[in-house]
Design an enzyme around this catalytic site. Structure first.
Site, mmCIF file in Angstrom:
data_model
loop_
_atom_site.group_PDB
_atom_site.id
_atom_site.type_symbol
_atom_site.label_atom_id
_atom_site.label_comp_id
_atom_site.label_asym_id
_atom_site.label_seq_id
_atom_site.Cartn_x
_atom_site.Cartn_y
_atom_site.Cartn_z
ATOM 1 N N ASN A 12 10.542 0.764 -1.880
ATOM 2 C CA ASN A 12 10.964 1.579 -3.185
ATOM 3 C C ASN A 12 9.847 1.370 -4.287
ATOM 4 O O ASN A 12 9.616 0.287 -4.562
ATOM 5 C CB ASN A 12 12.235 0.759 -3.648
ATOM 6 N N TRP A 13 8.996 2.460 -4.349
ATOM 7 C CA TRP A 13 7.809 2.467 -5.281
ATOM 8 C C TRP A 13 8.208 2.636 -6.827
ATOM 9 O O TRP A 13 7.514 2.477 -7.511
ATOM 10 C CB TRP A 13 7.011 3.539 -4.748
ATOM 11 N N LYS A 14 9.403 2.897 -6.923
ATOM 12 C CA LYS A 14 10.112 3.064 -8.295
ATOM 13 C C LYS A 14 9.178 3.951 -9.055
ATOM 14 O O LYS A 14 8.577 4.875 -8.592
ATOM 15 C CB LYS A 14 10.045 1.755 -8.913
ATOM 16 N N HIS A 106 20.758 1.845 -6.759
ATOM 17 C CA HIS A 106 19.802 0.778 -7.068
ATOM 18 C C HIS A 106 20.317 0.086 -8.496
ATOM 19 O O HIS A 106 20.896 0.883 -9.560
ATOM 20 C CB HIS A 106 18.554 1.245 -7.148
ATOM 21 N N GLU A 108 18.912 -0.808 -10.876
ATOM 22 C CA GLU A 108 18.142 -0.331 -12.106
ATOM 23 C C GLU A 108 19.006 1.034 -12.431
ATOM 24 O O GLU A 108 18.752 1.538 -13.790
ATOM 25 C CB GLU A 108 16.708 0.196 -11.874
ATOM 26 N N GLU A 178 21.356 -6.589 -2.797
ATOM 27 C CA GLU A 178 20.188 -6.817 -3.876
ATOM 28 C C GLU A 178 20.632 -7.558 -4.993
ATOM 29 O O GLU A 178 21.330 -6.872 -6.032
ATOM 30 C CB GLU A 178 19.463 -5.607 -4.126
ATOM 31 N N GLY A 184 12.519 -7.912 -8.669
ATOM 32 C CA GLY A 184 11.492 -7.942 -9.529
ATOM 33 C C GLY A 184 11.204 -9.362 -10.394
ATOM 34 O O GLY A 184 10.371 -9.517 -11.221
ATOM 35 N N SER A 224 12.702 -9.332 -4.555
ATOM 36 C CA SER A 224 11.425 -10.338 -4.491
ATOM 37 C C SER A 224 11.005 -10.587 -3.058
ATOM 38 O O SER A 224 10.550 -11.911 -2.715
ATOM 39 C CB SER A 224 11.600 -11.458 -5.078
ATOM 40 N N GLY A 245 10.443 -3.715 -3.299
ATOM 41 C CA GLY A 245 9.802 -3.132 -4.594
ATOM 42 C C GLY A 245 8.113 -3.542 -4.917
ATOM 43 O O GLY A 245 7.641 -2.862 -3.958
ATOM 44 N N GLY A 246 8.199 -4.433 -5.574
ATOM 45 C CA GLY A 246 6.425 -4.734 -5.669
ATOM 46 C C GLY A 246 5.767 -4.780 -4.582
ATOM 47 O O GLY A 246 4.498 -4.251 -4.513
HETATM 48 P P1 PGA Z 1 11.330 -6.275 -5.702
HETATM 49 O O1 PGA Z 1 12.303 -4.957 -5.916
HETATM 50 O O2 PGA Z 1 10.938 -6.421 -4.558
HETATM 51 O O3 PGA Z 1 10.379 -5.667 -6.626
HETATM 52 O O4 PGA Z 1 12.182 -7.401 -6.190
HETATM 53 C C1 PGA Z 1 13.360 -4.779 -5.034
HETATM 54 C C2 PGA Z 1 14.010 -3.580 -5.131
HETATM 55 O O5 PGA Z 1 14.347 -3.355 -6.643
HETATM 56 O O6 PGA Z 1 14.469 -2.710 -4.495
#
Ligand code: PGA
Length: 271
Positions: A12-14, A106, A108, A178, A184, A224, A245-246
């Site tokens: 997930n590149w956000k 998600h 977010e 999640e 994050g 994470s 994500g990251g």
């Molecule tokens: P993260 O994000 O790996 O940066 O914690 C995961 C996600 O939001 O899908």
């Protein structure tokens, strides 16, 4: 991992990258997961890998993925099919661009933009109807966990989002657990905590549908995950991959996580 369930790893590149770096990242992912980077099997043949770039870069990233098995996905889609919905992107538009997957719900969007289960149910329905392998995200906040309500919250999210959808419709769905406090933050759920929640999610899917459906459904973990902690999480019997994500913004880390999934799966006898 479980031998019967092929691992799913999503990147997930956000809202990161620009056009040039998105294309570069996609090319690096293909190189790392494809035949050239592989021994004895290409990772793209062992795990279902997907990348979720920002909407404006979908077409360019899709082109960069070329004939590789790495799937293209959208980070969200509209609950509506078409019409006067300024700024929204429909599931069919994603399909048109070659997307095979989409992230729904998600945190977010749930917590950042106030999307609720009723809306997410509609999004999930329209995404699955369009043929997309929807990744439905669920997860509790830190205060919900501290109050001992984590499992109840997640089960209610599943019931609210799957709602009246038939087992046949949701066959293509993947559930991503999640925990909001792990996204994050550098703080992951312990493998044992993740396993406990994944087992509860599978149990809930069994009550919503049946045990055969639950045994086949993929439940992946997000929050994470990195190249170092991935294997311990993927070694849990009810964890079928990850939403990253990251760490998905570096092709090498993303490939290491895919490799950890392939190895964890192969240790169960899956291939
Ligand atoms: P993260 O994000 O790996 O940066 O914690 C995961 C996600 O939001 O899908």
């Amino acid at each position: 991992m479980h031998a019967e369930r092929r691992p799913f790893i999503g990147g997930n590149w956000k809202m990161n990258s620009d056009l040039a770096s998105a294309v570069e990242l996609a090319e690096a992912v293909v190189a790392a997961l494809g035949p050239a980077g592989a021994a004895p099997h290409a990772l793209e043949e062992t795990v279902d890998a997907a990348v979720f770039p920002p909407f404006p870069y979908l077409q360019a990233v899709g082109r960069a993925l070329g004939h590789s098995a790495v799937m293209l996905g959208g980070q969200d889609c509209s609950a509506e099919a078409s019409g006067a919905f300024t700024g929204q992107v429909s599931a069919d538009m994603l399909c048109d661009l070659g997307c095979r997957s989409v992230i729904i719900g998600h945190s977010e969007r749930r917590h950042g933009l106030g999307e609720d289960d009723a809306l997410l149910h509609q999004k999930l329905a329209i995404a699955l109807e369009s043929g997309l392998a929807a990744v439905l995200c669920v997860g509790e906040t830190l205060s919900e966990r501290d109050e001992g309500r984590a499992e109840g919250v997640v089960r209610a999210q599943l019931r609210g989002c799957f709602g009246t959808l038939t087992a046949e419709t949701v066959e293509r769905a993947v559930v991503a657990y999640e925990p909001v406090w792990a996204i994050g933050t550098g703080r992951t759920a312990s493998p044992a905590d993740a396993q406990r929640m994944h087992a509860a999610i599978r149990h809930e899917l069994g009550s919503l549908y049946d045990s055969r459906f639950a045994a086949k459904a993929r439940v992946i973990y997000g929050g994470s995950v990195n190249a170092k902690n991935a294997r311990a999480i993927f070694d849990q019997p009810d964890v079928d991959g990850g939403l990253i994500g990251g760490a998905s913004l570096k092709a090498g880390d993303f490939a290491s996580i895919c490799r950890a999934a392939a190895e964890a799966w192969s240790a169960t006898g899956g291939h």
